[in-house]
Design a protein around this motif. Structure first.
Motif, mmCIF file in Angstrom:
data_model
loop_
_atom_site.group_PDB
_atom_site.id
_atom_site.type_symbol
_atom_site.label_atom_id
_atom_site.label_comp_id
_atom_site.label_asym_id
_atom_site.label_seq_id
_atom_site.Cartn_x
_atom_site.Cartn_y
_atom_site.Cartn_z
ATOM 1 N N PRO A 103 12.809 -1.323 -3.430
ATOM 2 C CA PRO A 103 11.839 -1.562 -2.414
ATOM 3 C C PRO A 103 10.849 -2.611 -3.036
ATOM 4 C CG PRO A 103 11.477 0.677 -3.297
ATOM 5 C CD PRO A 103 12.905 0.117 -3.776
ATOM 6 N N VAL A 104 10.089 -3.442 -2.058
ATOM 7 C CA VAL A 104 9.125 -4.363 -2.561
ATOM 8 C C VAL A 104 7.825 -3.697 -2.206
ATOM 9 C CG1 VAL A 104 10.536 -6.493 -2.609
ATOM 10 C CG2 VAL A 104 9.240 -5.934 -0.633
ATOM 11 N N PHE A 105 7.618 -2.828 -1.521
ATOM 12 C CA PHE A 105 6.509 -1.977 -0.899
ATOM 13 C C PHE A 105 6.767 -0.791 -1.524
ATOM 14 C CE2 PHE A 105 6.834 -5.145 2.569
ATOM 15 C CZ PHE A 105 5.461 -5.681 2.422
ATOM 16 N N PRO A 106 6.051 -0.377 -2.674
ATOM 17 C CA PRO A 106 6.100 1.048 -3.187
ATOM 18 C C PRO A 106 5.414 1.979 -2.360
ATOM 19 C CG PRO A 106 5.872 -0.527 -5.107
ATOM 20 C CD PRO A 106 5.641 -1.358 -4.014
ATOM 21 N N ASP A 107 5.829 3.116 -2.338
ATOM 22 C CA ASP A 107 5.093 4.050 -1.457
ATOM 23 C C ASP A 107 3.632 4.164 -1.513
ATOM 24 O OD1 ASP A 107 7.405 5.178 -0.631
ATOM 25 O OD2 ASP A 107 7.580 6.935 -1.729
ATOM 26 N N GLY A 108 3.029 3.841 -0.333
ATOM 27 C CA GLY A 108 1.662 4.121 -0.223
ATOM 28 C C GLY A 108 0.973 2.487 -0.337
ATOM 29 N N SER A 109 1.772 1.651 -0.602
ATOM 30 C CA SER A 109 0.995 0.311 -1.190
ATOM 31 C C SER A 109 1.133 -0.692 0.115
ATOM 32 C CB SER A 109 1.800 -0.373 -2.377
ATOM 33 O OG SER A 109 3.223 -0.841 -1.917
ATOM 34 N N SER A 114 -0.580 -5.782 1.847
ATOM 35 C CA SER A 114 -0.719 -6.938 2.977
ATOM 36 C C SER A 114 -2.172 -7.578 2.976
ATOM 37 C CB SER A 114 -0.766 -6.089 4.262
ATOM 38 O OG SER A 114 0.475 -5.428 4.599
ATOM 39 N N LEU A 115 -3.107 -6.798 2.520
ATOM 40 C CA LEU A 115 -4.445 -7.522 2.274
ATOM 41 C C LEU A 115 -4.520 -8.378 1.131
ATOM 42 C CD1 LEU A 115 -6.811 -4.315 2.760
ATOM 43 C CD2 LEU A 115 -6.780 -6.387 4.053
ATOM 44 N N PHE A 116 -3.560 -8.226 0.219
ATOM 45 C CA PHE A 116 -3.556 -9.066 -0.997
ATOM 46 C C PHE A 116 -3.020 -10.309 -0.679
ATOM 47 C CE2 PHE A 116 -1.577 -10.939 -4.683
ATOM 48 C CZ PHE A 116 -2.364 -10.748 -5.663
ATOM 49 N N VAL A 117 -1.662 -10.257 0.301
ATOM 50 C CA VAL A 117 -1.171 -11.320 0.720
ATOM 51 C C VAL A 117 -1.916 -12.319 1.825
ATOM 52 C CG1 VAL A 117 1.075 -12.229 2.112
ATOM 53 C CG2 VAL A 117 1.003 -10.169 0.210
ATOM 54 N N HIS A 118 -2.685 -11.681 2.306
ATOM 55 C CA HIS A 118 -3.542 -12.202 3.349
ATOM 56 C C HIS A 118 -4.503 -13.144 2.551
ATOM 57 C CE1 HIS A 118 -5.602 -12.968 7.078
ATOM 58 N NE2 HIS A 118 -6.662 -12.860 6.395
ATOM 59 N N TYR A 119 -5.012 -12.528 1.436
ATOM 60 C CA TYR A 119 -6.097 -13.296 0.736
ATOM 61 C C TYR A 119 -5.277 -14.642 0.001
ATOM 62 C CZ TYR A 119 -8.093 -14.511 -3.989
ATOM 63 O OH TYR A 119 -8.475 -15.120 -5.056
ATOM 64 N N ILE A 120 -4.117 -14.136 -0.556
ATOM 65 C CA ILE A 120 -3.396 -15.367 -1.268
ATOM 66 C C ILE A 120 -3.162 -16.513 -0.212
ATOM 67 C CG2 ILE A 120 -1.188 -16.099 -2.000
ATOM 68 C CD1 ILE A 120 -2.792 -14.558 -4.068
ATOM 69 N N GLN A 121 -2.636 -16.285 1.026
ATOM 70 C CA GLN A 121 -2.646 -17.262 1.982
ATOM 71 C C GLN A 121 -3.645 -17.855 2.543
ATOM 72 O OE1 GLN A 121 0.577 -16.121 4.906
ATOM 73 N NE2 GLN A 121 -0.538 -17.140 6.545
ATOM 74 N N GLU A 122 -4.740 -17.023 2.861
ATOM 75 C CA GLU A 122 -5.829 -17.399 3.668
ATOM 76 C C GLU A 122 -7.001 -18.155 2.662
ATOM 77 O OE1 GLU A 122 -5.695 -18.198 6.793
ATOM 78 O OE2 GLU A 122 -3.588 -17.038 6.695
ATOM 79 N N THR A 123 -7.105 -17.581 1.504
ATOM 80 C CA THR A 123 -8.162 -17.824 0.576
ATOM 81 C C THR A 123 -7.774 -18.554 -0.507
ATOM 82 O OG1 THR A 123 -9.349 -16.080 1.508
ATOM 83 C CG2 THR A 123 -10.439 -16.990 -0.529
ATOM 84 N N PHE A 124 -7.059 -17.756 -1.542
ATOM 85 C CA PHE A 124 -6.501 -18.395 -2.622
ATOM 86 C C PHE A 124 -5.996 -19.987 -2.640
ATOM 87 C CE2 PHE A 124 -3.221 -18.472 -5.900
ATOM 88 C CZ PHE A 124 -3.868 -18.334 -6.991
ATOM 89 N N VAL A 195 0.896 -8.060 -13.262
ATOM 90 C CA VAL A 195 1.682 -7.983 -11.594
ATOM 91 C C VAL A 195 0.548 -7.143 -10.742
ATOM 92 C CG1 VAL A 195 3.991 -8.260 -12.335
ATOM 93 C CG2 VAL A 195 2.883 -5.865 -12.427
ATOM 94 N N ALA A 196 0.660 -7.512 -9.731
ATOM 95 C CA ALA A 196 -0.344 -6.650 -8.732
ATOM 96 C C ALA A 196 -0.337 -5.408 -8.918
ATOM 97 C CB ALA A 196 -0.469 -7.202 -7.492
ATOM 98 N N MET A 197 0.933 -4.613 -8.900
ATOM 99 C CA MET A 197 1.172 -3.285 -9.031
ATOM 100 C C MET A 197 0.875 -2.821 -10.285
ATOM 101 S SD MET A 197 0.913 -2.599 -5.670
ATOM 102 C CE MET A 197 1.457 -0.901 -5.751
ATOM 103 N N GLY A 198 0.764 -3.462 -11.215
ATOM 104 C CA GLY A 198 0.618 -2.746 -12.557
ATOM 105 C C GLY A 198 1.689 -2.877 -13.519
ATOM 106 N N HIS A 199 3.077 -2.521 -13.005
ATOM 107 C CA HIS A 199 4.280 -2.386 -14.031
ATOM 108 C C HIS A 199 5.237 -3.222 -13.096
ATOM 109 C CE1 HIS A 199 2.768 0.567 -16.779
ATOM 110 N NE2 HIS A 199 2.085 1.148 -15.586
ATOM 111 N N ASP A 200 5.685 -2.972 -12.031
ATOM 112 C CA ASP A 200 6.724 -3.552 -11.402
ATOM 113 C C ASP A 200 6.411 -4.735 -10.173
ATOM 114 O OD1 ASP A 200 8.593 -2.090 -12.639
ATOM 115 O OD2 ASP A 200 8.118 -0.378 -11.367
ATOM 116 N N VAL A 201 7.214 -5.831 -10.130
ATOM 117 C CA VAL A 201 7.063 -6.640 -9.361
ATOM 118 C C VAL A 201 6.870 -6.013 -7.811
ATOM 119 C CG1 VAL A 201 7.599 -8.582 -10.953
ATOM 120 C CG2 VAL A 201 9.401 -7.591 -9.317
#
Length: 249
Positions: A103-109, A114-124, A195-201
């Motif tokens: 999975p690329v979306f670990p449980d509960g993430s 989605s907010l992080f990716v929106h920030y990357i695309q629209e602001t960063f 990495v954003a989630m701390g350990h795994d990509v």
């Protein structure tokens, strides 16, 4: 039964391919999940006609109601009637649901990612546009360059002096510095801060690394030479974390 081969549509250019950040997000997922796929290269000028011919859904609509067609698009022949999808986030959700292994979306993430990716695309990534869009235009085939200019995205939209370019890069660095300060909160016993989630990509890292690839592909001697030195070479370390998923099976 053998795994079906997914089709991924992408844009050709004269720089090392592929380069488009939104399409790289999907390429990363396909590679990470070890899914078999092939790439179909289509010029900018042929995107709408090609996507209409395969019944791809529009990415968005203009104010007058006309549909807008853009990449990435995939075709997954997993079912009797192939699945045709557009929009990077929709495709990412589909691949995660349909191919849940690795999975690329670990449980509960999912919400926070989605907010992080929106920030990357629209602001960063926004301060990069006046720098990289003209360079991207120069790297496109001639037919695609004409289409790019017609869309108001070619070099005529921005003509920067050397001083203006340095100011633009300072605005870019402000975004990188801010994001580095946020990711540093993962540093310590519970995370490595890369990495954003701390350990795994995860999908968030793929979205960010896709921007790094865009910089490296269209501005290797100026843009990437700068970025790789910033924030204690953090972005090179993220690149290396994602390196194994830059090549298809």
């Amino acid at each position: 039964m053998s795994q079906p081969i997914i089709t991924l549509y992408d844009i050709p250019s004269t720089v090392p391919q592929p380069w488009a950040p939104s399409i790289w997000r999907i390429r990363f997922i396909l590679n990470y999940k070890r899914l078999h796929y092939r790439t179909v290269w289509i010029d900018f000028s042929d995107v709408e006609a090609t996507l209409r011919s395969i019944n791809a859904p529009p990415t968005s609509y203009k104010s007058d109601g006309r549909p807008v067609y853009s990449l990435p698009v995939i075709i997954d022949p997993i079912r009797t009637s192939p699945v045709v999808l557009s929009n990077a986030n929709i495709i990412a959700d589909y691949l995660e649901l349909t191919y849940p292994a690795r999975p690329v979306f670990p449980d509960g993430s999912r919400a926070l990612q989605s907010l992080f990716v929106h920030y990357i695309q629209e602001t960063f990534a926004r301060p990069l546009l006046p720098i990289l869009v003209p360079l991207t235009h120069q790297a496109l085939p001639e037919r695609s360059q004409a289409h790019f200019r017609g869309a108001g995205a070619g070099p005529s939209s921005v003509q920067m002096t050397g001083q203006q370019r340095e100011q633009a890069w300072r605005a870019v660095k402000e975004q990188f510095d801010f994001l580095a300060s946020i990711l540093d909160k993962n540093t310590g016993s519970d995370g490595n801060g890369v990495v954003a989630m701390g350990h795994d990509v995860s999908y968030a890292d793929f979205a960010l690394c896709s921007v790094l690839i865009w910089i490296e592909r269209v501005s290797p001697h100026d843009g990437w030479a700068r970025v790789r030195q910033w924030n204690n070479q953090r972005w090179v370390r993220l690149w290396e974390k994602c390196r194994d998923y830059m090549d298809a099976l």
